[in-house]
Design a protein around this motif. Structure first.
Motif, mmCIF file in Angstrom:
data_model
loop_
_atom_site.group_PDB
_atom_site.id
_atom_site.type_symbol
_atom_site.label_atom_id
_atom_site.label_comp_id
_atom_site.label_asym_id
_atom_site.label_seq_id
_atom_site.Cartn_x
_atom_site.Cartn_y
_atom_site.Cartn_z
ATOM 1 N N UNK A 71 -0.896 -4.879 -7.901
ATOM 2 C CA UNK A 71 -0.700 -5.424 -6.555
ATOM 3 C C UNK A 71 0.038 -4.428 -5.673
ATOM 4 N N UNK A 72 1.006 -3.729 -6.267
ATOM 5 C CA UNK A 72 1.751 -2.748 -5.490
ATOM 6 C C UNK A 72 0.855 -1.594 -5.050
ATOM 7 N N UNK A 73 0.026 -1.095 -6.005
ATOM 8 C CA UNK A 73 -0.896 -0.010 -5.647
ATOM 9 C C UNK A 73 -1.903 -0.475 -4.604
ATOM 10 N N UNK A 74 -2.361 -1.727 -4.755
ATOM 11 C CA UNK A 74 -3.306 -2.267 -3.781
ATOM 12 C C UNK A 74 -2.668 -2.361 -2.401
ATOM 13 N N UNK A 75 -1.399 -2.791 -2.372
ATOM 14 C CA UNK A 75 -0.684 -2.881 -1.102
ATOM 15 C C UNK A 75 -0.496 -1.507 -0.486
ATOM 16 N N UNK A 76 -0.120 -0.515 -1.328
ATOM 17 C CA UNK A 76 0.043 0.855 -0.822
ATOM 18 C C UNK A 76 -1.266 1.393 -0.271
ATOM 19 N N UNK A 77 -2.369 1.099 -0.984
ATOM 20 C CA UNK A 77 -3.670 1.557 -0.521
ATOM 21 C C UNK A 77 -4.034 0.898 0.810
ATOM 22 N N UNK A 78 -3.766 -0.415 0.930
ATOM 23 C CA UNK A 78 -4.047 -1.119 2.181
ATOM 24 C C UNK A 78 -3.211 -0.563 3.324
ATOM 25 N N UNK A 79 -1.933 -0.275 3.044
ATOM 26 C CA UNK A 79 -1.074 0.288 4.089
ATOM 27 C C UNK A 79 -1.549 1.674 4.500
ATOM 28 N N UNK A 80 -1.981 2.477 3.500
ATOM 29 C CA UNK A 80 -2.462 3.819 3.821
ATOM 30 C C UNK A 80 -3.740 3.749 4.654
ATOM 31 N N UNK A 81 -4.651 2.826 4.270
ATOM 32 C CA UNK A 81 -5.895 2.666 5.038
ATOM 33 C C UNK A 81 -5.583 2.184 6.450
ATOM 34 N N UNK A 228 10.498 8.390 -12.321
ATOM 35 C CA UNK A 228 10.825 6.963 -12.321
ATOM 36 C C UNK A 228 12.170 6.696 -11.663
ATOM 37 N N UNK A 229 13.184 7.509 -11.996
ATOM 38 C CA UNK A 229 14.504 7.350 -11.378
ATOM 39 C C UNK A 229 14.434 7.638 -9.888
ATOM 40 N N UNK A 230 13.726 8.698 -9.513
ATOM 41 C CA UNK A 230 13.619 9.072 -8.099
ATOM 42 C C UNK A 230 12.884 7.997 -7.301
ATOM 43 N N UNK A 231 11.870 7.387 -7.898
ATOM 44 C CA UNK A 231 11.111 6.346 -7.193
ATOM 45 C C UNK A 231 11.999 5.129 -6.914
ATOM 46 N N UNK A 232 12.823 4.744 -7.916
ATOM 47 C CA UNK A 232 13.723 3.605 -7.725
ATOM 48 C C UNK A 232 14.751 3.893 -6.633
ATOM 49 N N UNK A 233 15.264 5.130 -6.603
ATOM 50 C CA UNK A 233 16.244 5.496 -5.573
ATOM 51 C C UNK A 233 15.604 5.491 -4.198
ATOM 52 N N UNK A 234 14.348 5.966 -4.105
ATOM 53 C CA UNK A 234 13.694 6.180 -2.814
ATOM 54 C C UNK A 234 12.988 4.930 -2.282
ATOM 55 N N UNK A 235 12.861 3.863 -3.080
ATOM 56 C CA UNK A 235 12.064 2.720 -2.637
ATOM 57 C C UNK A 235 12.681 2.007 -1.440
ATOM 58 N N UNK A 236 13.998 2.148 -1.233
ATOM 59 C CA UNK A 236 14.655 1.554 -0.070
ATOM 60 C C UNK A 236 14.925 2.578 1.024
ATOM 61 N N UNK A 237 14.469 3.817 0.834
ATOM 62 C CA UNK A 237 14.722 4.878 1.820
ATOM 63 C C UNK A 237 13.465 5.192 2.623
ATOM 64 N N UNK A 238 12.355 5.443 1.930
ATOM 65 C CA UNK A 238 11.118 5.833 2.613
ATOM 66 C C UNK A 238 9.933 5.524 1.712
ATOM 67 N N UNK A 239 8.768 5.269 2.340
ATOM 68 C CA UNK A 239 7.543 5.007 1.587
ATOM 69 C C UNK A 239 6.632 6.226 1.548
ATOM 70 N N UNK A 240 7.185 7.402 1.888
ATOM 71 C CA UNK A 240 6.383 8.631 1.922
ATOM 72 C C UNK A 240 6.809 9.600 0.824
ATOM 73 N N UNK A 241 7.401 9.081 -0.269
ATOM 74 C CA UNK A 241 7.949 9.954 -1.305
ATOM 75 C C UNK A 241 6.891 10.860 -1.907
ATOM 76 N N UNK A 242 5.750 10.294 -2.331
ATOM 77 C CA UNK A 242 4.724 11.086 -3.026
ATOM 78 C C UNK A 242 4.172 12.175 -2.113
ATOM 79 N N UNK A 243 3.909 11.836 -0.842
ATOM 80 C CA UNK A 243 3.384 12.832 0.091
ATOM 81 C C UNK A 243 4.372 13.959 0.344
#
Length: 275
Positions: A71-81, A228-243
């Motif tokens: 569901x999270x990946x689907x939501x991210x994909x929908x937001x990206x689209x 995994x640690x970086x994703x947890x830290x960044x989830x409340x900071x920005x949604x552009x971590x991977x990019x």
């Protein structure tokens, strides 16, 4: 003889009594053994039930986690689209505005040209002089030249505009080896937006490296952290971590295995700061 018979009867009675006691003792031992076996079977059954319950619980948690990740990946994909659609709509609107602006300039140029021609017809012919006077750039001739230049620019722009009827696909061809290939025209709004975006990416990369240095650990003299640690830290900071991580790796400021990391699948991947 009577005495012997009596003794024999007593001995027989005593023997039967001993046999009965032995039988009762064996029966008790058998019942005890059966009770112990039943208790062992019950313990085994309970342990199996607990093991099955634990496995079912783990399987349910695993399915729940997989469903949440899906569901999270689907939501991210929908937001990206959605973002891509919004960006396409903004670009289309900008091109429409640019087209309207060019059309307005063309109409103004045609109107100015018609006015200049009408005014030139109304003016009386000047007497010829021995010396030919140079045209005044600040007068009608200068205005005419200015609008003709704007007309040429507008026609060239219409040839490059894919939404125009005068679009020429061969007019905008650029040599791939030329310096300006793949770059916006100097001084244009597109170049300004590109510079602003590049500055924003640089700032986000610097912020990411600082975050890894503060929250991670030092390995071989370089700050490191797991994804995994970086994703947890960044989830409340920005949604552009991977990019941002992909751009930082391209600029050789970060190092990690693979090209694009996914939360959950690549939590173990180590991210290292290079500089």
């Amino acid at each position: 003889e009577e005495e012997e018979r009596r003794k024999k009867r007593e001995e027989e009675k005593k023997r039967k009594q001993q046999e009965e006691e032995f039988r009762i003792q064996q029966q008790k031992e058998e019942e005890k053994r059966i009770a112990e076996e039943m208790a062992e079977l019950e313990r085994t059954r309970q342990e199996r039930e607990k093991e099955m319950e634990r496995k079912q619980k783990e399987e349910a948690e695993k399915r729940k986690k997989q469903e949440e990740e899906r569901l999270k990946k689907q939501k991210e994909l929908q937001e990206r689209v959605k973002k891509e659609q919004e960006e396409a709509e903004r670009e289309f609107k900008r091109q429409q505005e640019e087209q309207e602006k060019q059309e307005k300039l063309r109409l103004e140029a045609e109107k100015a040209k018609q006015q200049a021609q009408a005014q030139a017809k109304q003016e009386p012919e000047k007497p010829k002089a021995n010396k030919v006077q140079e045209p005044d750039a600040s007068g009608q001739s200068g205005i005419k030249n200015m609008w003709e230049q704007k007309m040429k620019q507008h026609e060239q722009g219409q040839k490059l505009n894919p939404f125009s009827d005068a679009f020429d696909p061969n007019a905008g061809k650029i040599d791939k080896n030329s310096e300006g290939y793949g770059r916006p025209p100097p001084g244009s709004e597109t170049e300004a937006r590109a510079k602003k975006a590049a500055e924003w990416v640089d700032a986000e990369i610097d912020k990411l490296l600082i975050m890894i240095s503060e929250k991670g650990r030092v390995t071989n003299g370089k700050p490191t952290i797991t994804f995994g640690e970086l994703f947890k830290i960044y989830q409340d900071i920005s949604d552009t971590l991977v990019g941002i991580m992909m751009r930082a790796k391209k600029r050789k400021r970060l190092a990690f295995e693979g090209d694009m990391l996914w939360q959950g699948m690549h939590d173990h991947v180590v991210v290292t700061v290079l500089g």
